[in-house]
Scaffold this motif. Structure first.
Motif, PDB file in Angstrom:
ATOM      1  N   THR A 173      10.488   1.461  -1.138  1.00  0.00           N
ATOM      2  CA  THR A 173      11.779   1.878  -0.585  1.00  0.00           C
ATOM      3  C   THR A 173      12.173   0.938   0.535  1.00  0.00           C
ATOM      4  OG1 THR A 173      10.676   3.253   1.041  1.00  0.00           O
ATOM      5  CG2 THR A 173      11.293   4.301  -1.059  1.00  0.00           C
ATOM      6  N   ASN A 174      13.425   1.083   0.923  1.00  0.00           N
ATOM      7  CA  ASN A 174      13.893   0.288   2.051  1.00  0.00           C
ATOM      8  C   ASN A 174      13.064   0.593   3.295  1.00  0.00           C
ATOM      9  OD1 ASN A 174      15.576  -1.667   2.945  1.00  0.00           O
ATOM     10  ND2 ASN A 174      17.455  -0.536   2.534  1.00  0.00           N
ATOM     11  N   HIS A 175      12.713   1.880   3.430  1.00  0.00           N
ATOM     12  CA  HIS A 175      11.927   2.289   4.597  1.00  0.00           C
ATOM     13  C   HIS A 175      10.557   1.591   4.609  1.00  0.00           C
ATOM     14  CE1 HIS A 175      10.443   4.802   7.813  1.00  0.00           C
ATOM     15  NE2 HIS A 175       9.363   5.025   7.083  1.00  0.00           N
ATOM     16  N   ALA A 176       9.936   1.556   3.414  1.00  0.00           N
ATOM     17  CA  ALA A 176       8.611   0.935   3.325  1.00  0.00           C
ATOM     18  C   ALA A 176       8.693  -0.554   3.653  1.00  0.00           C
ATOM     19  CB  ALA A 176       8.044   1.129   1.922  1.00  0.00           C
ATOM     20  N   LEU A 177       9.718  -1.216   3.103  1.00  0.00           N
ATOM     21  CA  LEU A 177       9.876  -2.648   3.369  1.00  0.00           C
ATOM     22  C   LEU A 177      10.165  -2.899   4.844  1.00  0.00           C
ATOM     23  CD1 LEU A 177      11.989  -3.814   0.301  1.00  0.00           C
ATOM     24  CD2 LEU A 177       9.752  -4.698   0.956  1.00  0.00           C
ATOM     25  N   THR A 178      11.019  -2.058   5.422  1.00  0.00           N
ATOM     26  CA  THR A 178      11.369  -2.238   6.829  1.00  0.00           C
ATOM     27  C   THR A 178      10.140  -2.104   7.719  1.00  0.00           C
ATOM     28  OG1 THR A 178      13.559  -1.346   6.369  1.00  0.00           O
ATOM     29  CG2 THR A 178      12.897  -1.458   8.686  1.00  0.00           C
ATOM     30  N   SER A 179       9.345  -1.049   7.464  1.00  0.00           N
ATOM     31  CA  SER A 179       8.203  -0.883   8.372  1.00  0.00           C
ATOM     32  C   SER A 179       7.183  -1.993   8.173  1.00  0.00           C
ATOM     33  CB  SER A 179       7.564   0.504   8.232  1.00  0.00           C
ATOM     34  OG  SER A 179       7.519   0.888   6.899  1.00  0.00           O
ATOM     35  N   TRP A 180       7.081  -2.521   6.936  1.00  0.00           N
ATOM     36  CA  TRP A 180       6.139  -3.625   6.711  1.00  0.00           C
ATOM     37  C   TRP A 180       6.641  -4.911   7.385  1.00  0.00           C
ATOM     38  CZ3 TRP A 180       6.255  -7.993   3.083  1.00  0.00           C
ATOM     39  CH2 TRP A 180       5.021  -8.648   2.978  1.00  0.00           C
ATOM     40  N   LEU A 181       7.908  -5.254   7.136  1.00  0.00           N
ATOM     41  CA  LEU A 181       8.439  -6.510   7.679  1.00  0.00           C
ATOM     42  C   LEU A 181       8.526  -6.465   9.205  1.00  0.00           C
ATOM     43  CD1 LEU A 181      11.264  -7.262   5.088  1.00  0.00           C
ATOM     44  CD2 LEU A 181       9.111  -8.481   5.351  1.00  0.00           C
ATOM     45  N   HIS A 182       8.903  -5.299   9.724  1.00  0.00           N
ATOM     46  CA  HIS A 182       9.011  -5.203  11.180  1.00  0.00           C
ATOM     47  C   HIS A 182       7.652  -5.016  11.838  1.00  0.00           C
ATOM     48  CE1 HIS A 182      13.510  -5.007  11.769  1.00  0.00           C
ATOM     49  NE2 HIS A 182      13.357  -5.050  10.455  1.00  0.00           N
ATOM     50  N   GLY A 183       6.632  -4.785  11.018  1.00  0.00           N
ATOM     51  CA  GLY A 183       5.274  -4.713  11.549  1.00  0.00           C
ATOM     52  C   GLY A 183       4.607  -6.075  11.641  1.00  0.00           C
ATOM     53  N   LEU A 184       5.297  -7.112  11.101  1.00  0.00           N
ATOM     54  CA  LEU A 184       4.734  -8.468  11.219  1.00  0.00           C
ATOM     55  C   LEU A 184       4.751  -8.874  12.682  1.00  0.00           C
ATOM     56  CD1 LEU A 184       6.684 -10.137   8.276  1.00  0.00           C
ATOM     57  CD2 LEU A 184       4.229  -9.679   8.334  1.00  0.00           C
ATOM     58  N   PRO A 185       3.764  -9.652  13.115  1.00  0.00           N
ATOM     59  CA  PRO A 185       3.772 -10.064  14.520  1.00  0.00           C
ATOM     60  C   PRO A 185       5.038 -10.860  14.852  1.00  0.00           C
ATOM     61  CG  PRO A 185       2.093 -11.259  13.286  1.00  0.00           C
ATOM     62  CD  PRO A 185       2.622 -10.203  12.377  1.00  0.00           C
ATOM     63  N   GLY A 186       5.573 -10.663  16.038  1.00  0.00           N
ATOM     64  CA  GLY A 186       6.765 -11.398  16.455  1.00  0.00           C
ATOM     65  C   GLY A 186       6.445 -12.866  16.676  1.00  0.00           C
ATOM     66  N   VAL A 187       7.469 -13.723  16.576  1.00  0.00           N
ATOM     67  CA  VAL A 187       7.273 -15.155  16.801  1.00  0.00           C
ATOM     68  C   VAL A 187       7.465 -15.450  18.289  1.00  0.00           C
ATOM     69  CG1 VAL A 187       8.118 -17.465  16.253  1.00  0.00           C
ATOM     70  CG2 VAL A 187       8.139 -15.686  14.503  1.00  0.00           C
ATOM     71  N   ASP A 188       6.498 -16.163  18.848  1.00  0.00           N
ATOM     72  CA  ASP A 188       6.619 -16.621  20.237  1.00  0.00           C
ATOM     73  C   ASP A 188       7.532 -17.853  20.225  1.00  0.00           C
ATOM     74  OD1 ASP A 188       6.349 -17.877  22.645  1.00  0.00           O
ATOM     75  OD2 ASP A 188       4.163 -18.026  22.596  1.00  0.00           O
TER      76      ASP A 188
ATOM     77  N   GLY B 171       0.810  -1.210   0.000  1.00  0.00           N
ATOM     78  CA  GLY B 171       0.000   0.000   0.000  1.00  0.00           C
ATOM     79  C   GLY B 171       0.843   1.258   0.000  1.00  0.00           C
ATOM     80  N   VAL B 172       1.941   1.227  -0.755  1.00  0.00           N
ATOM     81  CA  VAL B 172       2.791   2.420  -0.841  1.00  0.00           C
ATOM     82  C   VAL B 172       2.939   2.810  -2.305  1.00  0.00           C
ATOM     83  CG1 VAL B 172       4.098   1.959   1.262  1.00  0.00           C
ATOM     84  CG2 VAL B 172       4.868   0.991  -0.920  1.00  0.00           C
ATOM     85  N   SER B 173       3.349   4.034  -2.556  1.00  0.00           N
ATOM     86  CA  SER B 173       3.484   4.489  -3.932  1.00  0.00           C
ATOM     87  C   SER B 173       4.884   4.239  -4.468  1.00  0.00           C
ATOM     88  CB  SER B 173       3.161   5.983  -4.033  1.00  0.00           C
ATOM     89  OG  SER B 173       4.060   6.703  -3.208  1.00  0.00           O
ATOM     90  N   ARG B 174       5.844   4.029  -3.562  1.00  0.00           N
ATOM     91  CA  ARG B 174       7.217   3.799  -3.997  1.00  0.00           C
ATOM     92  C   ARG B 174       7.826   2.751  -3.084  1.00  0.00           C
ATOM     93  NH1 ARG B 174      12.131   6.677  -3.984  1.00  0.00           N
ATOM     94  NH2 ARG B 174      11.477   7.846  -2.169  1.00  0.00           N
TER      95      ARG B 174
END
Lengths: 295, 329
Positions: free
Chosen positions: B28-43, B23-26
């Protein structure tokens, strides 16, 4: 205040370790007069399977060791066994219903038997091997080699001397063994496995499964990765048909060492008699090599 | 016979799809980082306990027979050694064609997995048997080469006839947080694959945490991987049950998110029938039965096949079998 008994539950001896039976079962071992002695693990077919894997894994190193080295190791087993003489005397006396003096003689004979086979390891090739005369310019040499993994049904009656007398000749020539101990008298076998574990015998060379013979013997006899089977322990074992075991063993052309027979029925041999070379010879294969003679 | 999708993807297509997912227009590393780091953590504790409990299922008789045949059909029979010879690859192919000469009903493995230079040999040996040839590419196993070299490596294998490409991600870039580089590399390799299937090796043994395994799984799927694969087999630990569980969750959730199904391939260290059956139980329980097919689940293994055959013989004859009854490889 009286001290609480330390009641023991023994385990199996597979691959140099002491695992519980995969089945989780154990059974009560009672003395010749019916008193409780200890609990022993009741091995299952899967324990036998694991033991065969361990024996197969240990074969290359043990059969590749020098005969001199195997002799030293067997002598070491005799030393350690003698060091635990008192425990063996007690267990043999209770298991077989012998007097302490008679049990002592049995333990001494077991030590002597080990020393005897220890002496044989580096002489087997001289006696069973040969330089064959052939009509051609060749050296023709026959030499005995170990058969491989040997399943051993240990004698039901003689729980220590009999056990040592069937295991030692198997491993002396470089085979590895999967031993099913006496079902009713397993304690000397359990202690013997502790002796093996603390002498220089590599893990897996001897594996001891305490079990009901009738339950596991068929699986051992039919196992395709076992090269030979010693049926001595069918004598006195309940519900075991040794001819059927021999038929199962034919599935992969195992070498079969038949039980001693009297009037067609298996009986336990006299363990005090001179053992001779029969048991060593039964578990070696003769390899013959032709080598051209140079000038 | 395994079917392979024939769609080709350009790196631009994949970037556009990724923008939609994020859901981004470009991108970027920033967009990927916030998406991947927004995934729920593994218990971690829960994940390991779940994997261990699924490993205790008792699979017997007819179920076991089915599981063994299914597992054989999922194997990527692998040889990835510096000492590989043409003869060794040919003998491995012969084994894939006739896994058990004593029993012609034994199923064949899904694929042969070799280095790129052995693809032509394997292809010729397998003929039209339907067994795929998978090639490892992109400077396997380390992945430490420049992008033109990795792409050339990939194209070379594809031109030699590889049906599947197993690539490695740049773990250095991933661990330093340069997700865009990893994304671009996967997308470009995917493009270079053409119609060949792309398996993305994450080398989970080097990713340190379960959270990273989850992130790498999503990143690999986002960049167009057809399969996500645990390991090269050259690093310890290789495939483990908890790591595979996380990946199975990822492909399940990815299909819910995007509608496209991605396969999973644990590789390395799976040697026994017992291990293989534990994985199958996990596939069924975590991802679902849709994944219980060679199109969607594979084992990267070599010695596993022999153990499965031994167990198969045991079921057929009733007696334990031994190494004398299977080929040495």
């Amino acid at each position: 205040m009286s001290r609480l008994d330390v009641r023991k539950t023994y385990k199996l001896y597979i691959g140099g370790a002491f695992p519980r039976s995969e089945s989780g079962r154990s059974y009560e071992v009672v003395s010749a007069s019916g008193e409780f002695l200890a609990n022993a693990a009741m091995g299952s077919r899967k324990d036998v399977r694991d033991a065969v894997v361990a024996a197969r894994g240990a074969l290359a190193k043990w059969s590749g060791a020098t005969a001199y080295n195997r002799g030293q190791v067997l002598y070491r087993v005799a030393e350690v066994l003698e060091g635990r003489r008192a425990q063996f005397v007690e267990e043999v006396a209770a298991s077989e219903g012998l007097s302490v003096r008679a049990a002592g003689a049995v333990v001494d004979a077991a030590v002597d038997r080990l020393v005897w086979y220890a002496g044989w390891t580096d002489k087997i090739a001289q006696v069973l091997g040969n330089l064959n005369p052939v009509a051609g310019p060749f050296f023709n040499v026959s030499a005995p080699e170990p058969t491989g993994v040997v399943g051993v049904l240990a004698p039901q009656g003689s729980s220590l001397l009999g056990l040592v007398s069937v295991v030692a000749p198997v491993i002396a020539s470089g085979n590895t063994a999967v031993v099913v101990s006496s079902a009713a008298r397993p304690l000397p076998a359990v202690t013997f496995s502790e002796v093996l574990a603390t002498s220089d015998v590599p893990g897996g060379v001897v594996n001891i499964v305490t079990a009901q013979t009738a339950e596991v013997a068929t699986w051992l006899a039919a196992h395709r990765d076992v090269n030979a089977i010693d049926l001595t322990g069918v004598a006195g074992a309940e519900g075991v048909d040794w001819a059927a075991l021999e038929a199962e063993a034919a599935g992969n052309l195992k070498r079969v060492y038949r039980p001693t027979l009297a009037d067609g029925a298996p009986v336990e041999p006299d363990w005090n008699a001179d053992p001779g070379l029969g048991r060593i010879r039964a578990f070696v294969e003769t390899k013959t090599v032709w080598h051209p003679k140079g000038l | 016979m395994v079917t392979v999708s024939t769609t080709t993807h350009t790196a631009q297509d994949l970037t556009a799809q990724a923008r939609d997912v994020l859901g981004v227009s470009r991108l970027t590393n920033h967009a990927l980082t916030s998406w991947l780091h927004g995934l729920p953590g593994v218990d971690q504790v829960g994940c390991e306990a779940r994997a261990a409990s699924l490993g205790t299922r008792s699979i017997k008789t007819t179920s076991k027979a089915w599981a063994i045949d299914t597992a054989i059909g999922m194997i990527d029979l692998t040889t990835l050694e510096g000492s590989d010879t043409v003869g060794k690859v040919r003998s491995l192919c012969a084994k894939a064609l006739v896994p058990d000469p004593l029993d012609p009903t034994t199923p064949r493995p899904a694929a042969i997995c070799v280095y790129g230079d052995m693809v032509a040999t394997a292809k010729a040996a397998l003929g039209d048997s339907g067994i795929h040839v998978a090639a490892v590419a992109t400077a396997f196993p380390s992945g430490r080469a420049s992008m033109p070299v990795k792409l050339a490596d990939t194209r070379d294998a594809v031109e030699a006839g590889a049906d599947e490409i197993d690539m490695v991600i740049d773990r250095g870039a991933f661990l330093s947080g340069d997700y865009l580089t990893v994304f671009n590399q996967i997308a470009e390799v995917k493009q270079a694959c053409g119609t060949a299937h792309l398996k993305v090796i994450m080398e989970t043994g080097e990713l340190v945490t379960y959270d990273n395994v989850r992130r790498a799984s999503y990143l690999s799927m986002l960049a167009g991987g057809d399969f996500i694969k645990t390991s090269t087999g050259k690093v310890q630990p290789a495939a483990t049950l908890p790591v595979t569980l996380i990946m199975l969750e990822a492909v399940r959730d990815w299909r819910d998110l995007t509608g496209s199904q991605v396969g999973v391939k644990p590789a390395g260290g799976i040697k026994t029938t017992k291990d293989a059956i534990k994985y199958l139980v996990m596939v069924s329980e975590i991802a679902g039965d849709d994944w219980l097919a060679p199109e969607w689940f594979r084992f990267g293994a070599s010695s596993l096949l022999n153990d499965l055959i031994l167990q198969r013989q045991k079921l057929a004859t009733g007696a334990y079998s031994g190494a004398d009854y299977v080929t040495i490889d």
